[in-house]
Scaffold this motif. Structure first.
Motif, short mmCIF file in Angstrom:
data_model
loop_
_atom_site.label_atom_id
_atom_site.label_comp_id
_atom_site.label_asym_id
_atom_site.label_seq_id
_atom_site.Cartn_x
_atom_site.Cartn_y
_atom_site.Cartn_z
N UNK A 184 0.85 -1.19 0.00
CA UNK A 184 0.00 0.00 0.00
C UNK A 184 0.88 1.24 0.00
N UNK A 185 0.35 2.32 -0.56
CA UNK A 185 1.14 3.55 -0.61
C UNK A 185 0.92 4.34 0.68
N UNK A 186 2.04 4.54 1.39
CA UNK A 186 1.93 5.24 2.68
C UNK A 186 1.60 6.72 2.50
N UNK A 187 1.83 7.24 1.31
CA UNK A 187 1.53 8.65 1.09
C UNK A 187 0.03 8.90 1.13
N UNK A 188 -0.75 7.82 0.88
CA UNK A 188 -2.20 7.99 0.89
C UNK A 188 -2.81 7.59 2.22
N UNK A 189 -1.97 7.39 3.22
CA UNK A 189 -2.45 6.98 4.54
C UNK A 189 -1.78 7.90 5.55
N UNK A 190 -2.51 8.96 5.96
CA UNK A 190 -1.92 10.04 6.74
C UNK A 190 -1.25 9.58 8.03
N UNK A 191 -1.84 8.57 8.68
CA UNK A 191 -1.30 8.16 9.98
C UNK A 191 0.10 7.57 9.84
N UNK A 192 0.45 7.05 8.69
CA UNK A 192 1.75 6.41 8.52
C UNK A 192 2.65 7.17 7.56
N UNK A 193 2.20 8.33 7.08
CA UNK A 193 2.98 9.05 6.09
C UNK A 193 4.07 9.88 6.76
N UNK A 194 5.30 9.69 6.28
CA UNK A 194 6.42 10.49 6.76
C UNK A 194 6.43 11.78 5.94
N UNK A 195 5.55 12.70 6.32
CA UNK A 195 5.38 13.92 5.52
C UNK A 195 6.49 14.93 5.82
N UNK A 196 6.62 15.91 4.97
CA UNK A 196 7.59 16.97 5.22
C UNK A 196 7.17 17.77 6.44
N UNK A 197 8.14 18.08 7.29
CA UNK A 197 7.82 18.85 8.49
C UNK A 197 7.53 20.30 8.07
N UNK A 198 8.40 20.83 7.19
CA UNK A 198 8.16 22.15 6.62
C UNK A 198 7.96 21.93 5.13
N UNK A 199 6.79 22.23 4.63
CA UNK A 199 6.48 21.88 3.25
C UNK A 199 7.45 22.56 2.27
#
Lengths: 361, 307
Positions: A184-199
């Motif tokens: 599964x793509x983690x980018x589409x699952x907010x709880x597991x997405x390692x998103x950018x801290x500062x966009x």
């Protein structure tokens, strides 16, 4: 006649200057290589080292990439450098990195589709554990049976790659993925997405972890008794034993730290920039980190700079591939050459060059 | 599973073919290590030999020329390791890793235009009546010349190390470089020669992979064969005869797992494909648990004449 005279202690000036020399020599020879391949050498060097940061058109895209690529390299190299200081050669970081990603992702996917805030921290923990456990195999074999950790850790890279190939088309495959391999793509699952801290900066949690690791490693090696024990074991194993340092503990500690950090890097990569477990998400960071560790003189601050430089060559290499049609593999050669030149110029750090007849010994 | 699908004659024959590249590389590395140098760049030298051998064989149409060129290219590349470790006294582990990286990059660069091209392969040697023997003939006596050359090389290396003066000097340099130096032997020169020989052997092994075993060029073709050669040297406790045993055992495992996969064994494919690496680890553990290594005493140490 030219001869070498051993310095009583390594020269601090040369320690700092040799990486710069190595980079310059690599640019020279690399430029010649690109010229030989039919590209303009000056343009190639500029494309690799300058354009990713300052090109009017591409820099906006490639500047954040600098942190994205440097993060895992620094994180892994910090762990490796601690072991290298102790004379423990973990060259299987690639395997620990893969296993960290696989175990961490598996822990997360088991909880799908929970949106608890605890999912991501749990995955981080599992990732570190996965890398740590994979590194414990050579550690235990070395301490229990005296097995060479270089060969075991490296063999385990191939095993990890097989496991990765197997789970990405089996155990961890996306059930809604139409049968395509990959999780599964983690980018589409907010709880597991390692998103950018500062966009827009490329600054994700893995980069933050790398910066923390740099500081922690600095404190450990410069201020803590275990750091002293590690350095002592590397420079004078006998003296370390007489001083009561247990070699077993040092091996377990060093391999454990480097495995856990490599596992972390893998998890942050798979939940962030890569997005999913695929058969080839790994992009060889575990091997390139070895160059980063040496280029940074096995010193945390040096590794920080070396990681950024190496990330630059990655991005610049892609850019050169795109704009000048230089083959992608040439950048790998470029990085290998960098390590070679660094090792070659290192002689000045440990030896004085004397010209003239030999004195009375 | 249908075990009868595995033909024992073909199995033995393909074991010999699959063992030859690692046998050649391991034999070269053993000589290098006997002289006290640890060259971890076997993988890089092998893949350089593979690509150069392939390119030359395709260009000239002569596989033999490919082997010569592959061996030479890898040997020349190994000299860069020699200069760094012997004259500039760099760390052997780090330099070996660097050599592997340079080799992998260089080979991918050279080989790019040759992907998918077919190379002229070595003809099978006709050993007359021997090849016509019923079972044994097809198993043992209908291979190409490199298989037999590699076996000859085992004997040659064994005899060189055991019976010749030069072999004795090489071993002395590897056991105690300071004593060898005090006796007037040129430590650095002996080691450079050993490194060159090791490079040539690794190059031959690599060329065998790309010209006979596979036989085509893909990036990363060696897939760890060089590292397995290094493991085999440890397995063999630095003895030529046991290098042969190790290489054939490993070749046997590789071929057998492929055969089991093809026969549809009730074992996961992943487990079968990782088995050669797992068994290598297991063997390393057994060897080291026994406690007797037989490693040359100066292995991996830099030599500097000033002290």
């Amino acid at each position: 006649m030219i001869r070498l005279e051993k310095r009583p202690t390594p020269s601090r000036l040369w320690t700092a200057v040799t990486p710069v020399f190595a980079v310059l020599a690599t640019m020279l020879v690399g430029g010649a290589l690109f010229g030989f391949l039919g590209a303009d050498p000056f343009e190639a060097i500029r494309t690799i080292f300058w354009d990713p940061l300052f090109h009017p058109q591409f820099a906006a895209y490639s500047r954040p990439q600098l942190l994205v690529k440097a993060g895992p390299l620094i994180l892994i190299a910090i762990g490796l450098s601690i072991g290298f200081r102790a004379g423990i050669w973990n060259i299987g970081a690639e395997g620990q990195y893969i296993m960290g990603a696989v175990v961490g992702a598996a822990a997360g996917l088991a909880l799908y589709p929970s949106d608890s805030v605890l999912v991501f921290p749990l995955m981080i923990l599992a990732g570190a554990l996965g890398g740590w456990a994979w590194a414990m195999i050579p550690a235990v074999l070395k301490t229990r049976f005296g097995t060479n950790e270089i060969l075991v850790s490296l063999m385990l890279v191939y095993v990890a790659q097989t496991i990765l190939a197997s789970v990405s088309s089996g155990l961890l495959r996306n059930p809604e993925g139409m049968g395509f391999p990959g999780s599964r793509n983690f980018k589409q699952w907010d709880a597991a997405h390692n998103a950018e801290i500062i966009a827009g900066t490329g600054m994700h949690w893995g980069v933050a972890a790398a910066l923390i690791a740099v500081i922690a490693a600095y404190v450990l090696m410069a201020r803590h008794i275990q750091g002293f024990n590690i350095r002592l074991t590397g420079e004078a194993p006998r003296a370390a034993r007489f001083a009561g340092v247990s070699p077993t503990r040092i091996v377990v500690l060093c391999l454990g730290i480097s495995g856990a950090l490599a596992g972390l890097a893998g998890l942050f990569e798979v939940t962030g920039p890569a997005g999913q477990i695929t058969i080839d998400f790994n992009s060889n960071y575990g091997f390139t980190a070895i160059i980063v560790a040496f280029l940074g003189r096995l010193h945390p601050i040096g590794i920080l700079l070396a990681g950024l430089l190496m990330a630059l060559t990655y991005i610049g290499g892609e850019l050169a591939q795109l704009m000048l049609g230089v083959p992608g593999a040439s950048i790998q050669l470029f990085q290998g050459m960098l390590l070679f030149f660094l090792l070659a110029t290192d002689v000045f750090t440990n030896y004085r060059v004397r010209i003239g007849a030999k004195g009375v010994a | 599973m249908d075990l009868s699908a595995i033909n024992p004659i073909l199995l033995v024959a393909s074991i010999m073919v699959s063992a030859t590249p690692i046998l050649l590389a391991a034999l070269g590395e053993m000589v290098v290590e006997k002289s006290g140098v640890l060259n971890l760049g076997v993988e890089g030298m092998m893949i350089t030999g593979a690509v150069v051998g392939f390119v030359v064989a395709v260009a000239s149409g002569l596989p033999v020329l490919g082997f010569v060129a592959g061996a030479l290219a890898a040997a020349v590349l190994s000299l860069s390791f020699g200069v760094l470790t012997q004259y500039l006294l760099s760390n052997q582990v780090a330099t070996g890793l660097g050599l592997t990286m340079v080799g992998l990059g260089l080979s991918a660069l050279i080989g790019k235009p040759y992907e998918g091209v077919k190379a002229p392969t070595l003809p099978k040697l006709d050993l007359g009546p021997l090849s016509d023997l019923p079972v044994v003939g097809r198993m043992l006596f209908s291979h190409d010349v490199m298989v037999y050359l590699s076996l000859l090389l085992v004997v040659a290396v064994w005899a060189f190390l055991k019976f010749t003066r030069a072999g004795l000097i090489l071993r002395a340099v590897g056991e105690s470089h300071d004593s060898a130096h005090a006796l007037g032997y040129k430590v650095v020169r002996v080691r450079m020669a050993a490194i060159f020989f090791g490079g040539a052997c690794a190059g031959l092994g690599g060329a065998y992979l790309s010209l006979v075993r596979v036989p085509q060029w893909t990036e990363g073709l060696t897939a760890g064969a060089g590292w397995i050669a290094l493991a085999i040297v440890v397995f063999a406790s630095w003895r030529a005869g046991r290098v042969l045993v190790g290489a054939y055992l490993f070749g046997g495992i590789t071929v057998l797992q492929l055969n089991l996969q093809a026969a549809g064994a009730q074992v996961p494919v992943a487990l079968l494909s990782m088995s050669p690496y797992l068994i290598t680890i297991l063997v390393l553990v057994l060897i080291s648990a026994r406690g007797v290594h037989g490693a040359p005493a100066s292995l991996g140490r830099s030599f500097h004449a000033s002290h």
